[in-house]
Design a protein around this motif. Structure first.
Motif, mmCIF file in Angstrom:
data_model
loop_
_atom_site.group_PDB
_atom_site.id
_atom_site.type_symbol
_atom_site.label_atom_id
_atom_site.label_comp_id
_atom_site.label_asym_id
_atom_site.label_seq_id
_atom_site.Cartn_x
_atom_site.Cartn_y
_atom_site.Cartn_z
ATOM 1 N N GLY A 3 0.847 -1.193 0.000
ATOM 2 C CA GLY A 3 0.000 0.000 0.000
ATOM 3 C C GLY A 3 0.878 1.237 0.000
ATOM 4 N N ILE B 231 -4.172 -4.853 15.016
ATOM 5 C CA ILE B 231 -2.944 -5.243 15.712
ATOM 6 C C ILE B 231 -2.586 -6.669 15.312
ATOM 7 C CG2 ILE B 231 -2.058 -5.844 18.008
ATOM 8 C CD1 ILE B 231 -3.793 -3.538 19.116
ATOM 9 N N GLY C 153 3.743 -7.062 9.229
ATOM 10 C CA GLY C 153 2.649 -6.878 10.177
ATOM 11 C C GLY C 153 1.671 -8.042 10.132
HETATM 12 C C1 LIG Z 1 -4.784 1.131 17.523
HETATM 13 C C2 LIG Z 1 -3.354 0.778 17.806
HETATM 14 C C3 LIG Z 1 -2.689 1.379 18.873
HETATM 15 C C4 LIG Z 1 -1.340 1.075 19.121
HETATM 16 N N1 LIG Z 1 -0.649 1.803 20.053
HETATM 17 C C5 LIG Z 1 0.692 1.639 20.177
HETATM 18 C C6 LIG Z 1 1.459 2.500 21.004
HETATM 19 O O1 LIG Z 1 0.955 3.457 21.587
HETATM 20 N N2 LIG Z 1 2.790 2.243 21.138
HETATM 21 C C7 LIG Z 1 3.397 1.236 20.484
HETATM 22 O O2 LIG Z 1 4.597 1.029 20.671
HETATM 23 N N3 LIG Z 1 2.697 0.439 19.618
HETATM 24 C C8 LIG Z 1 1.379 0.637 19.451
HETATM 25 N N4 LIG Z 1 0.663 -0.136 18.568
HETATM 26 C C9 LIG Z 1 1.343 -1.195 17.845
HETATM 27 C C10 LIG Z 1 2.191 -0.668 16.714
HETATM 28 O O3 LIG Z 1 1.473 0.233 15.919
HETATM 29 C C11 LIG Z 1 2.662 -1.856 15.878
HETATM 30 O O4 LIG Z 1 3.211 -2.857 16.709
HETATM 31 C C12 LIG Z 1 3.699 -1.463 14.854
HETATM 32 O O5 LIG Z 1 3.289 -0.346 14.120
HETATM 33 C C13 LIG Z 1 3.950 -2.659 13.927
HETATM 34 O O6 LIG Z 1 4.794 -2.252 12.895
HETATM 35 P P1 LIG Z 1 5.085 -3.242 11.689
HETATM 36 O O7 LIG Z 1 6.021 -2.513 10.809
HETATM 37 O O8 LIG Z 1 5.475 -4.557 12.251
HETATM 38 O O9 LIG Z 1 3.665 -3.482 10.995
HETATM 39 P P2 LIG Z 1 2.751 -2.502 10.102
HETATM 40 O O10 LIG Z 1 2.864 -1.090 10.528
HETATM 41 O O11 LIG Z 1 1.400 -3.094 10.105
HETATM 42 O O12 LIG Z 1 3.417 -2.599 8.678
HETATM 43 C C14 LIG Z 1 3.406 -3.759 7.899
HETATM 44 C C15 LIG Z 1 3.383 -3.314 6.447
HETATM 45 O O13 LIG Z 1 3.610 -4.453 5.611
HETATM 46 C C16 LIG Z 1 2.870 -4.254 4.430
HETATM 47 N N5 LIG Z 1 2.700 -5.557 3.762
HETATM 48 C C17 LIG Z 1 2.032 -6.634 4.220
HETATM 49 N N6 LIG Z 1 2.084 -7.660 3.344
HETATM 50 C C18 LIG Z 1 2.796 -7.215 2.286
HETATM 51 C C19 LIG Z 1 3.187 -7.795 1.049
HETATM 52 N N7 LIG Z 1 2.836 -9.040 0.733
HETATM 53 N N8 LIG Z 1 3.926 -7.053 0.182
HETATM 54 C C20 LIG Z 1 4.287 -5.772 0.512
HETATM 55 N N9 LIG Z 1 3.918 -5.170 1.671
HETATM 56 C C21 LIG Z 1 3.195 -5.871 2.548
HETATM 57 C C22 LIG Z 1 1.551 -3.667 4.940
HETATM 58 O O14 LIG Z 1 0.842 -3.031 3.902
HETATM 59 C C23 LIG Z 1 2.044 -2.743 6.032
HETATM 60 O O15 LIG Z 1 2.208 -1.414 5.570
HETATM 61 C C24 LIG Z 1 -0.686 0.116 18.315
HETATM 62 C C25 LIG Z 1 -1.366 -0.503 17.258
HETATM 63 C C26 LIG Z 1 -2.681 -0.161 16.976
HETATM 64 C C27 LIG Z 1 -3.372 -0.783 15.803
#
Ligand SMILES: Cc1cc2nc3c(=O)[nH]c(=O)nc-3n(C[C@H](O)[C@H](O)[C@H](O)COP(=O)(O)OP(=O)(O)OC[C@H]3O[C@@H](n4cnc5c(N)ncnc54)[C@H](O)[C@@H]3O)c2cc1C
Length: 448
Positions: free
Chosen positions: A68, A375, A234
């Motif tokens: 995205g 999440i 994620g």
């Molecule tokens: C409502 C809410 C409140 C939260 N509050 C906190 C907080 O206050 N403090 C804190 O530390 N954490 C908080 N978190 C948790 C935190 O946001 C996440 O743990 C963190 O952002 C995860 O990051 P990530 O990069 O692992 O995943 P994401 O940010 O979900 O990124 C994963 C990315 O991978 C991409 N992707 C998936 N599959 C594919 C594919 N096949 N090809 C290409 N791209 C792909 C997706 O599109 C996405 O952009 C919260 C989460 C939520 C939802």
């Protein structure tokens, strides 16, 4: 620290319960996928972008593929807490380092991402609530944390017009906050300016192996030959790994959030009581949420993991609700290019009511926007930071279980070091991928 309105245009979208604060897209031009890259990172959330940051800093050639837009999912939708307080024992040293890295990164960006060390408060209405923090306090001091229990008088010095029901609090003054809608996009812009390929609208459809070694990723923009892949996807990581024959039990849990209009300054950091949580924003409002309400949405493809999650579900009874899936999350990565669930209207109403009830200073302050995020939870609510056994060149940084934003830079640096074959400087035993398959007894971390 004073607040500012410097990014108010970003927040100026009107009231909405169906949209969210969209991150500023890095650059939506569709760059062609390179024919090859030393390392491919899948996912441009905080985990993927932070890993790319440190891999690039080490002189490696990195391509980030994002289905995205940068930070379109959890990493722009979270509460913005960068907390050390209340962490799992094994995460604590990494998150302490992560906050140091956040500051270093923030100093190099073209945007104020709102990183401020203004502290976290866990507000307690009675001794029982305070006793829940005994476990954390049994090991926090050995890490040099300045976390303290505050009595009512000390709390009154910190919280303006402190509501009477909060009798005490756990306080970590050097915890931080940052603006999720700004932080990761700004990091990605900086990386792009340094020549890193960050491809948006570029889903990875398959990870290819040859003789159990990574050989390429197949994206919708073409094939990229590579020997090293980091899965930082994620909520989607489980499906990418499943296609490699690996089982990662992972569920999606929906959380709804809102923000207020500009409101009086009662506490400049992060605060959470049993019913409501709020975090001061750089636009002078607060990001607010119910502290005790999450919804699980198992897709058909998640059903085989339900057993793995029974201990977590039992421990969170009263807080988790099982829901019929509203979105289909599976191995189709372009059906929901951006996972953008509609905030549950009942939850938003609950946030509004609780805010008025618990924090009289906010009475009459409008909620101007609401959004939801999915999440990605693992059964023991701590992430995987590890290589994938059995496939050379496959690495995993995922499953941050609701607290990956604050620890993101630290986790990114850890996985970047592992990929380079360097000693990360932390005990990573708790974050092994194999813990879900080697008969280990899982130990639940602090709940989501
Ligand atoms: C409502 C809410 C409140 C939260 N509050 C906190 C907080 O206050 N403090 C804190 O530390 N954490 C908080 N978190 C948790 C935190 O946001 C996440 O743990 C963190 O952002 C995860 O990051 P990530 O990069 O692992 O995943 P994401 O940010 O979900 O990124 C994963 C990315 O991978 C991409 N992707 C998936 N599959 C594919 C594919 N096949 N090809 C290409 N791209 C792909 C997706 O599109 C996405 O952009 C919260 C989460 C939520 C939802």
């Amino acid at each position: 620290m004073a607040t500012s309105n410097e990014d108010s245009s970003y927040y100026s979208s009107g009231f909405s319960v169906t949209g969210k604060s969209r991150p500023a897209a890095v650059n939506t031009d569709s760059r062609a996928a390179p024919a090859s890259s030393e390392i491919v990172v899948i996912g441009a959330g905080i985990a993927g972008i932070a890993a790319a940051w440190f891999l690039h800093e080490a002189g490696l050639e990195v391509t980030v593929c994002e289905k995205g837009i940068v930070a379109g999912e959890q990493s722009s939708r979270n509460w913005g807490w960068c907390r050390q307080q209340g962490r799992d024992r094994a995460e604590l040293p990494i998150v302490i380092e992560s906050l140091r890295l956040w500051q270093q990164i923030a100093d190099q960006l073209d945007t104020d991402i709102g990183f401020r060390r203004e502290g976290s408060l866990y507000l307690c209405e009675n001794d029982e609530e305070m006793a829940r923090h005994d476990r954390f306090m049994s090991f926090a001091p050995e890490h040099g944390l300045d976390t303290r229990r505050l009595n009512r008088r000390e709390l009154e010095d910190l919280v303006t017009d402190c509501p009477g029901r909060w009798q005490s609090a756990l306080h970590t003054p050097d915890d931080a906050r940052a603006e999720p809608g700004l932080a990761v996009p700004a990091m990605a812009r900086a990386l792009r300016a340094r020549g890193v390929n960050i491809l948006e609208n570029c889903a990875v459809e398959a990870i290819e192996t040859t003789n159990r070694r990574i050989s390429a990723v197949v994206t919708e923009a073409g094939r990229i030959d590579t020997s090293t892949v980091l899965v930082a996807a994620g909520a989607w990581s489980t499906f990418l790994l499943r296609n490699c024959g690996l089982r990662l039990p992972q569920l999606t849990v929906k959380a709804s959030v809102a923000r207020t209009a500009e409101a009086p300054l009662i506490f400049n950091g992060n605060a959470s009581g049993s019913q409501v949580s709020f975090r001061r924003r750089i636009d002078g409002g607060y990001t607010v949420a119910s502290s005790d309400y999450l919804e699980i949405f198992p897709s058909f493809s998640h059903l085989s993991y339900l057993r793995d999650f029974m201990p977590l579900v039992r421990a969170s009874l009263g807080k988790l609700r099982l829901r019929v899936p509203e979105l289909r999350i599976d191995g189709n990565y372009t059906r929901h290019r951006i996972l953008d669930p509609v905030p549950t209207p009942k939850t938003v109403a609950r946030i509004r009511a609780r805010l008025a009830d618990r924090v009289p200073a906010f009475a009459g302050i409008e909620l101007v926007e609401a959004w939801s995020g999915m999440i990605d939870a693992l059964p023991d609510v701590v992430p995987v930071l590890d290589r994938a056994d059995g496939i050379d060149g496959l690495w995993v940084a995922t499953g941050f279980s609701g607290h990956g934003f604050g620890i993101g830079p630290g986790a990114g640096k850890v996985i970047a070091k592992l990929i380079q074959g360097q000693e990360p400087g932390f005990d990573l035993g708790r974050f092994r991928f194999a813990r879900f398959s080697d008969g280990s007894k899982l130990e639940l971390g602090p709940l989501i």
